[in-house]
Design a protein around this motif. Structure first.
Motif, mmCIF file in Angstrom:
data_model
loop_
_atom_site.group_PDB
_atom_site.id
_atom_site.type_symbol
_atom_site.label_atom_id
_atom_site.label_comp_id
_atom_site.label_asym_id
_atom_site.label_seq_id
_atom_site.Cartn_x
_atom_site.Cartn_y
_atom_site.Cartn_z
ATOM 1 N N TYR A 91 49.470 -1.388 27.798
ATOM 2 C CA TYR A 91 50.858 -1.181 28.223
ATOM 3 C C TYR A 91 51.205 -2.035 29.408
ATOM 4 C CZ TYR A 91 54.374 0.933 31.800
ATOM 5 O OH TYR A 91 55.180 1.347 32.336
ATOM 6 N N ALA A 92 50.351 -2.662 30.567
ATOM 7 C CA ALA A 92 50.400 -3.652 31.384
ATOM 8 C C ALA A 92 50.784 -4.937 30.797
ATOM 9 C CB ALA A 92 49.325 -3.802 32.161
ATOM 10 N N LYS A 93 49.996 -5.290 29.821
ATOM 11 C CA LYS A 93 50.373 -6.766 28.981
ATOM 12 C C LYS A 93 51.619 -6.587 28.273
ATOM 13 C CE LYS A 93 45.684 -8.584 28.866
ATOM 14 N NZ LYS A 93 44.638 -9.183 27.989
ATOM 15 N N LYS A 95 54.261 -5.486 29.084
ATOM 16 C CA LYS A 95 55.372 -6.008 30.024
ATOM 17 C C LYS A 95 55.876 -7.514 29.950
ATOM 18 C CE LYS A 95 56.538 -6.431 34.980
ATOM 19 N NZ LYS A 95 56.328 -6.008 36.362
ATOM 20 N N ASP A 120 47.765 4.174 30.922
ATOM 21 C CA ASP A 120 46.507 3.332 30.407
ATOM 22 C C ASP A 120 45.941 3.601 29.342
ATOM 23 O OD1 ASP A 120 46.902 2.466 33.144
ATOM 24 O OD2 ASP A 120 45.564 3.998 34.019
#
Length: 247
Positions: A91-93, A95, A120
């Motif tokens: 999820y972080a990447k 973005k 996460d």
């Protein structure tokens, strides 16, 4: 190293469309949010992914389906399973890979957390996946069952069992039954009032006895003209004054 399983949670009603196309497609939500590179989402949560909730209307009210038991009752509950590999990003990447607007990305996480989900555990890929390469499971009475047999064929009995107990299937059958058997009070439509009007039209009576032909005013004027009875010209010729006293 132990393989990490990824799960895409969906409904049995949507699973029918997945079978029809033969693949699991990109998220429609991402497309609606106008993400430049929309993703196809999975979760490492092997019990349930709360961000997969659905908005549902049963004809009386609208509400969210948040749990697998609620999915099972109304629209059926299913999931597609694969292994984590290089095709997926966290999820972080996501973005950066998807070029999603920061506010959109943050809102996705916010909504997920509000439903009890953990971003996460989220992974996304950017291409559709062929269902031949995915395991398919259905949720039945608190447990997950593999819908694919050992030979790769689908267990149609298990699928139909879970489909037929859903609210949408039962409602569809009710509507289908009403269409096939219309209420008896509507059968009288075969004898409309319009038929009576066609049998005895008022126009026919007017043609048989028209008032105009019985007493026309024009005929009386032609029979007794005033001019022919007393012409002034005839009297002048009978008694001329000049012949009586000639000069």
């Amino acid at each position: 190293m132990e393989e990490i399983k990824l799960y895409h949670y969906t409904s049995i009603s949507h699973l029918i469309e997945i079978f029809r196309t033969g693949r699991l497609n990109i998220s429609q939500t991402d497309k609606m949010l106008k993400v430049k590179k929309p993703g196809l989402w999975f979760s490492t949560n092997s019990e349930w992914e709360y961000s997969a909730f659905k908005r549902f209307n049963d004809g009386k009210k609208e509400f969210d389906l948040n749990k697998p038991e609620e999915f099972e009752k109304y629209i059926g509950c299913a999931r597609l399973v694969t292994n984590l590999d290089s095709r997926f990003v966290t999820y972080a990447k996501y973005k950066y890979k998807s070029k999603a607007h920061p506010l959109v990305w943050e809102k996705m996480g916010e909504v997920g957390r509000s439903k009890g989900s953990n971003p996460d555990e989220w992974y996304a890929t950017f291409s559709p996946l062929n269902i031949d390469n995915l395991d398919i499971e259905v949720y039945d009475n608190g447990k997950w069952y593999n819908l694919k047999k050992e030979d790769g064929e689908l267990d149609t009995d298990l699928f139909n069992k879970n489909l037929e107990k859903t609210f949408i299937y039962k409602r569809g059958k009710e509507l289908e039954s009403k269409i096939e058997k219309p209420p008896s009070d509507k059968i009288d439509v075969k004898k409309p009032v319009v038929e009576e009007v066609k049998e005895e039209p008022v126009v026919e009576e007017v043609k048989e006895e028209p008032v105009v032909e019985e007493e026309p005013v024009v005929e009386e004027i032609e029979e007794e003209p005033v001019v022919e009875e007393e012409p002034v010209v005839e009297e002048v010729e009978e008694e001329p004054v000049v012949e009586e006293e000639p000069v």
